[in-house]
Design a protein around this motif. Structure first.
Motif, PDB file in Angstrom:
ATOM      1  N   ALA A  21     -37.814 -28.733 -26.760  1.00  0.00           N
ATOM      2  CA  ALA A  21     -37.176 -27.476 -27.152  1.00  0.00           C
ATOM      3  C   ALA A  21     -35.819 -27.731 -27.787  1.00  0.00           C
ATOM      4  N   CYS A  22     -35.058 -28.659 -27.222  1.00  0.00           N
ATOM      5  CA  CYS A  22     -33.752 -28.990 -27.789  1.00  0.00           C
ATOM      6  C   CYS A  22     -33.887 -29.611 -29.172  1.00  0.00           C
ATOM      7  N   THR A  23     -34.888 -30.467 -29.336  1.00  0.00           N
ATOM      8  CA  THR A  23     -35.127 -31.087 -30.644  1.00  0.00           C
ATOM      9  C   THR A  23     -35.475 -30.027 -31.684  1.00  0.00           C
ATOM     10  N   LEU A  24     -36.325 -29.075 -31.289  1.00  0.00           N
ATOM     11  CA  LEU A  24     -36.700 -27.984 -32.198  1.00  0.00           C
ATOM     12  C   LEU A  24     -35.480 -27.134 -32.545  1.00  0.00           C
ATOM     13  N   ALA A  25     -34.672 -26.807 -31.549  1.00  0.00           N
ATOM     14  CA  ALA A  25     -33.487 -25.981 -31.795  1.00  0.00           C
ATOM     15  C   ALA A  25     -32.515 -26.677 -32.737  1.00  0.00           C
ATOM     16  N   ASP A  26     -32.353 -27.999 -32.597  1.00  0.00           N
ATOM     17  CA  ASP A  26     -31.456 -28.753 -33.480  1.00  0.00           C
ATOM     18  C   ASP A  26     -31.972 -28.785 -34.915  1.00  0.00           C
ATOM     19  N   ALA A  27     -33.307 -28.809 -35.080  1.00  0.00           N
ATOM     20  CA  ALA A  27     -33.889 -28.921 -36.423  1.00  0.00           C
ATOM     21  C   ALA A  27     -34.019 -27.577 -37.123  1.00  0.00           C
ATOM     22  N   ALA A  28     -34.017 -26.509 -36.354  1.00  0.00           N
ATOM     23  CA  ALA A  28     -34.328 -25.192 -36.927  1.00  0.00           C
ATOM     24  C   ALA A  28     -33.085 -24.473 -37.399  1.00  0.00           C
ATOM     25  N   ASP A  29     -33.248 -23.742 -38.486  1.00  0.00           N
ATOM     26  CA  ASP A  29     -32.277 -22.754 -38.931  1.00  0.00           C
ATOM     27  C   ASP A  29     -33.077 -21.659 -39.630  1.00  0.00           C
ATOM     28  N   PRO A  30     -32.489 -20.522 -39.933  1.00  0.00           N
ATOM     29  CA  PRO A  30     -33.275 -19.400 -40.477  1.00  0.00           C
ATOM     30  C   PRO A  30     -34.095 -19.744 -41.711  1.00  0.00           C
ATOM     31  N   SER A  31     -33.641 -20.697 -42.509  1.00  0.00           N
ATOM     32  CA  SER A  31     -34.355 -21.012 -43.748  1.00  0.00           C
ATOM     33  C   SER A  31     -35.515 -21.976 -43.533  1.00  0.00           C
ATOM     34  N   ARG A  32     -35.640 -22.569 -42.354  1.00  0.00           N
ATOM     35  CA  ARG A  32     -36.682 -23.576 -42.122  1.00  0.00           C
ATOM     36  C   ARG A  32     -37.878 -23.037 -41.336  1.00  0.00           C
ATOM     37  N   TRP A  33     -37.741 -21.859 -40.751  1.00  0.00           N
ATOM     38  CA  TRP A  33     -38.852 -21.326 -39.974  1.00  0.00           C
ATOM     39  C   TRP A  33     -39.956 -20.813 -40.896  1.00  0.00           C
ATOM     40  N   SER A  34     -41.196 -21.069 -40.531  1.00  0.00           N
ATOM     41  CA  SER A  34     -42.356 -20.457 -41.183  1.00  0.00           C
ATOM     42  C   SER A  34     -43.002 -19.520 -40.172  1.00  0.00           C
ATOM     43  N   ALA A  35     -43.885 -18.657 -40.660  1.00  0.00           N
ATOM     44  CA  ALA A  35     -44.562 -17.732 -39.748  1.00  0.00           C
ATOM     45  C   ALA A  35     -45.362 -18.491 -38.697  1.00  0.00           C
ATOM     46  N   GLY A  36     -45.987 -19.596 -39.124  1.00  0.00           N
ATOM     47  CA  GLY A  36     -46.769 -20.402 -38.184  1.00  0.00           C
ATOM     48  C   GLY A  36     -45.894 -21.046 -37.120  1.00  0.00           C
ATOM     49  N   ALA A  37     -44.724 -21.542 -37.541  1.00  0.00           N
ATOM     50  CA  ALA A  37     -43.813 -22.175 -36.584  1.00  0.00           C
ATOM     51  C   ALA A  37     -43.289 -21.154 -35.582  1.00  0.00           C
ATOM     52  N   VAL A  38     -42.994 -19.951 -36.064  1.00  0.00           N
ATOM     53  CA  VAL A  38     -42.524 -18.894 -35.165  1.00  0.00           C
ATOM     54  C   VAL A  38     -43.612 -18.555 -34.153  1.00  0.00           C
ATOM     55  N   GLU A  39     -44.856 -18.463 -34.623  1.00  0.00           N
ATOM     56  CA  GLU A  39     -45.958 -18.135 -33.717  1.00  0.00           C
ATOM     57  C   GLU A  39     -46.130 -19.222 -32.655  1.00  0.00           C
ATOM     58  N   ASP A  40     -46.024 -20.488 -33.065  1.00  0.00           N
ATOM     59  CA  ASP A  40     -46.160 -21.586 -32.103  1.00  0.00           C
ATOM     60  C   ASP A  40     -45.034 -21.558 -31.067  1.00  0.00           C
ATOM     61  N   ALA A  41     -43.805 -21.330 -31.534  1.00  0.00           N
ATOM     62  CA  ALA A  41     -42.667 -21.281 -30.611  1.00  0.00           C
ATOM     63  C   ALA A  41     -42.798 -20.101 -29.654  1.00  0.00           C
ATOM     64  N   ALA A  42     -43.244 -18.954 -30.188  1.00  0.00           N
ATOM     65  CA  ALA A  42     -43.438 -17.779 -29.340  1.00  0.00           C
ATOM     66  C   ALA A  42     -44.539 -18.026 -28.316  1.00  0.00           C
TER      67      ALA A  42
END
Length: 230
Positions: A21-42
């Protein structure tokens, strides 16, 4: 709730989960999320919430908001991916639901509250414990507590806030599915409900005889202070 202090497989897997989760949070910003990535995280949030909900019924109640909130986030991501957003009419309807609920609460003298629309699927109402108990009474079918509290009644009578949260949960669920109420660390009671349930609650408070109560809480008596701790 009984917890073990001994390390084991669950502890190791939980540590792996937080590292991921920390690795994902460090890599993510609003411009890098895709709908699929959001669904997986959710989905991960829902799975973790479901696992923690197994600890005891109170934890399950606290975490019941997570699936609703996760679904709302996924819906927004799907709309953004399709180049659409919630319609202006839908936005007005959401704002109208919150406003109607605020007005209905105030009409019964419940003025110390906060109403928030969280996405498209969740409305929260935060009240002091006495006002949460008052709302439970107003929403019950009789001008009495939804349920008589007994000293040995598990989950009830464990202080004013917990008693009010339990009463409000019962009252809200009579007006829609998925509603809950829990005690915050501040001692206030926070209720979560769908917009449809919020509309039903506002309508019930508005159509309740004596709804325009000039600031007095109908059926509570002049000296209502909430339920005292036993």
């Amino acid at each position: 709730m009984k917890l073990t202090g001994e390390p084991g497989k669950v502890e190791a897997l939980a540590e792996e989960a937080v590292v991921a989760a920390c690795t994902l949070a460090d890599a993510a910003d609003p411009s890098r999320w895709s709908a699929g990535a959001v669904e997986d995280a959710a989905s991960a949030l829902e799975v973790l919430a479901g696992a923690l909900a197994q600890l005891d019924p109170e934890c399950a109640e606290i975490l019941s908001v997570v699936p609703v909130a996760a679904a709302a986030v996924v819906e927004r991501a799907e709309q953004a991916g399709a180049g659409t957003t919630a319609s202006e009419a839908g936005g007005r309807a959401a704002a109208g639901t919150s406003a109607a609920l605020r007005q209905a609460l105030a009409a019964h003298g419940l003025t110390r509250h906060r109403v928030h629309q969280l996405g498209a699927a969740l409305v929260t109402v935060t009240l002091d414990a006495p006002e949460a108990q008052a709302l439970a009474v107003l929403l019950s079918r009789r001008d009495a507590l939804p349920r008589q509290v007994q000293p040995d009644d598990t989950g009830w009578g464990a202080g004013p806030a917990k008693t009010a949260a339990a009463a409000l949960t019962d009252a809200l669920r009579a007006h829609g599915t998925g509603a809950y109420a829990r005690v915050l660390t501040s001692g206030q009671v926070s209720a979560g409900l769908t917009p449809q349930t919020a509309q039903a609650v506002a309508a019930a408070l508005t159509t309740r005889p004596g709804g325009a109560s000039r600031g007095k809480r109908r059926g509570l008596g002049a000296g209502f202070k909430g339920i005292a701790a036993s």
